[in-house]
Design a protein around this motif. Structure first.
Motif, short mmCIF file in Angstrom:
data_model
loop_
_atom_site.label_atom_id
_atom_site.label_comp_id
_atom_site.label_asym_id
_atom_site.label_seq_id
_atom_site.Cartn_x
_atom_site.Cartn_y
_atom_site.Cartn_z
N CYS A 190 -8.11 -14.24 -9.71
CA CYS A 190 -8.71 -12.99 -8.85
C CYS A 190 -8.47 -11.65 -9.77
N SER A 191 -8.79 -10.67 -9.42
CA SER A 191 -8.95 -9.46 -10.32
C SER A 191 -7.40 -8.79 -10.31
N ASP A 192 -6.54 -9.06 -9.49
CA ASP A 192 -5.27 -8.34 -9.35
C ASP A 192 -4.32 -8.80 -10.45
N TRP A 193 -3.50 -7.79 -10.84
CA TRP A 193 -2.35 -8.07 -11.57
C TRP A 193 -1.43 -8.86 -10.63
N PHE A 194 -0.38 -9.37 -11.17
CA PHE A 194 0.28 -10.06 -10.12
C PHE A 194 1.76 -9.42 -10.09
N SER A 195 2.15 -9.50 -8.79
CA SER A 195 3.48 -8.95 -8.45
C SER A 195 4.02 -9.30 -7.28
N PRO A 196 5.31 -10.08 -7.17
CA PRO A 196 5.89 -10.47 -6.12
C PRO A 196 6.30 -9.75 -4.92
N THR A 197 6.27 -8.26 -5.34
CA THR A 197 6.56 -7.21 -4.31
C THR A 197 5.97 -6.16 -3.96
N TYR A 198 4.58 -6.01 -4.71
CA TYR A 198 3.81 -4.89 -4.60
C TYR A 198 3.35 -4.78 -3.15
N HIS A 199 3.02 -5.80 -2.55
CA HIS A 199 2.36 -5.98 -1.10
C HIS A 199 3.26 -5.39 -0.21
N ILE A 200 4.54 -5.34 -0.30
CA ILE A 200 5.41 -5.03 0.63
C ILE A 200 5.33 -3.59 0.89
N GLU A 201 4.88 -2.66 0.14
CA GLU A 201 4.90 -1.03 0.14
C GLU A 201 3.29 -0.79 -0.44
N GLY A 202 2.39 -1.76 -0.76
CA GLY A 202 1.31 -1.49 -1.28
C GLY A 202 0.22 -1.05 -0.27
N LYS A 203 -1.04 -0.77 -0.60
CA LYS A 203 -2.03 -0.43 0.46
C LYS A 203 -2.45 -1.55 1.31
N LYS A 204 -2.70 -1.22 2.57
CA LYS A 204 -2.90 -2.55 3.42
C LYS A 204 -4.61 -2.41 3.79
N VAL A 205 -5.42 -1.47 3.12
CA VAL A 205 -6.85 -1.38 3.30
C VAL A 205 -7.26 -1.60 1.98
#
Length: 322
Positions: free
Chosen positions: A253-268
């Protein structure tokens, strides 16, 4: 569940110290000869979905949960991963040299290394000794210098780094899917199911994907029909028409990996963190088994460095809607 079981993708390339020069990131631009059409791709209307899982089988330390509502815009995605035939066309049109070819070696699963090719093994991965670094292994020599792809043209191309995948996408006028797009497409319209087809691994005893059958890593009974890769268009497609969103090969996938980014990251239309060390890979592979890594579930995720290449990593393309 903690991620105490490694994924079936290998260690990163820098697990072995190589004297080969690191390729530059000046990726091959489009030369106008590629097929930029989205005619064979699936147009997915934008929408919201529940990404991730709170399932007890999930690996919380991988960042699979918590479940969150994510919105994605409309996009195109390929029904299948890029095949050896398609990648061969790219190589012939551009003269591009993959990173495995530039470094001179790639990781091959030990059961696929012939006696002759065993002479080309330069090292193994310390904590995953079934991964052997084989000189001369690359996309067109998937098991080592004495192997070929003549009988595998409809199989997914493997030994492809993230950088290689990006080069192909640029040539084809396409791109890699974001991780959110990948999961949205892989779910096939189902809500919080474990696999792209539902919650049961083998409904009615029917094999739905290409994963390890037997005792890992010593014996694969191949009761699903394949010991290694399966053709890119194998088994039943999911509700959106995607093939092999679980098993067969890991997909960049295009994304850099993070185990925590999604918790506070963009939802759109999330695109992951702006920097990182490893890129996201999704879908699991023919080496995945519940007792070993169990990452062929649709919410599962793993990672590898952008220059890493293995015998079970490839990609599928996505494209913007204009």
């Amino acid at each position: 569940m903690e991620s105490n079981k490694p994924a079936c993708c290998s260690a990163s390339r820098n697990a072995i110290q190589s004297n080969h020069r690191m390729p530059a990131n000046d990726l091959m631009p489009s030369n106008g000869e590629s097929d930029k059409s989205t005619e064979q791709m699936i147009l997915l209307p934008g929408g919201t979905f529940l990404m991730g899982t709170n399932d007890q089988e999930g690996f919380s330390s991988d960042g699979e949960g918590p479940v969150r509502e994510i919105e994605v815009s409309s996009f195109y995605i390929a029904p299948c991963t890029v095949t050896n035939f398609e990648f061969k066309q790219f190589i012939h049109a551009t003269g591009y040299k993959t990173e495995a070819e530039t470094f001179g070696w790639s990781y091959v699963f030990h059961l696929f290394v012939s006696e002759a090719a065993s002479m080309n093994v330069i090292d193994s991965v310390r904590h995953s000794p079934w991964w052997l670094a084989v000189e001369g292994a690359d996309w067109c020599h998937p098991s080592g210098p004495d192997s070929g792809i003549e009988e595998l043209l409809d199989h997914p191309v493997i030994h492809i780094s993230w950088n290689d995948a990006m080069a192909y996408c640029r040539w084809a006028g396409k791109r890699l899917p974001t991780e959110a797009e990948w999961e949205y497409a892989a779910r096939g319209g189902l809500v919080q199911k474990r696999y792209p087809w539902g919650d049961e691994l083998k409904p009615g005893g029917k094999h739905m994907c290409n994963i390890w059958q037997g005792k890992f890593p010593l014996k694969n009974h191949a009761s699903d029909g394949y010991e290694g890769t399966a053709p890119a268009q194998s088994y039943d497609s999911n509700g959106y028409g995607l093939y092999n969103a679980s098993g067969n090969i890991w997909e960049w996938c295009s994304d850099w990996f993070s185990p925590t980014y999604h918790i506070e990251g963009k939802k759109v239309n999330p695109i992951g963190p702006s920097t990182g060390v490893s890129k996201v890979v999704r879908g699991g592979s023919y080496l995945c088994h519940k007792s070993y890594c169990n990452r062929f579930r649709v919410a599962a995720r793993s990672r590898n460095t952008p220059d890493s290449t293995t015998g079970n990593m490839g990609f599928r393309c996505a494209a913007d809607v204009h």
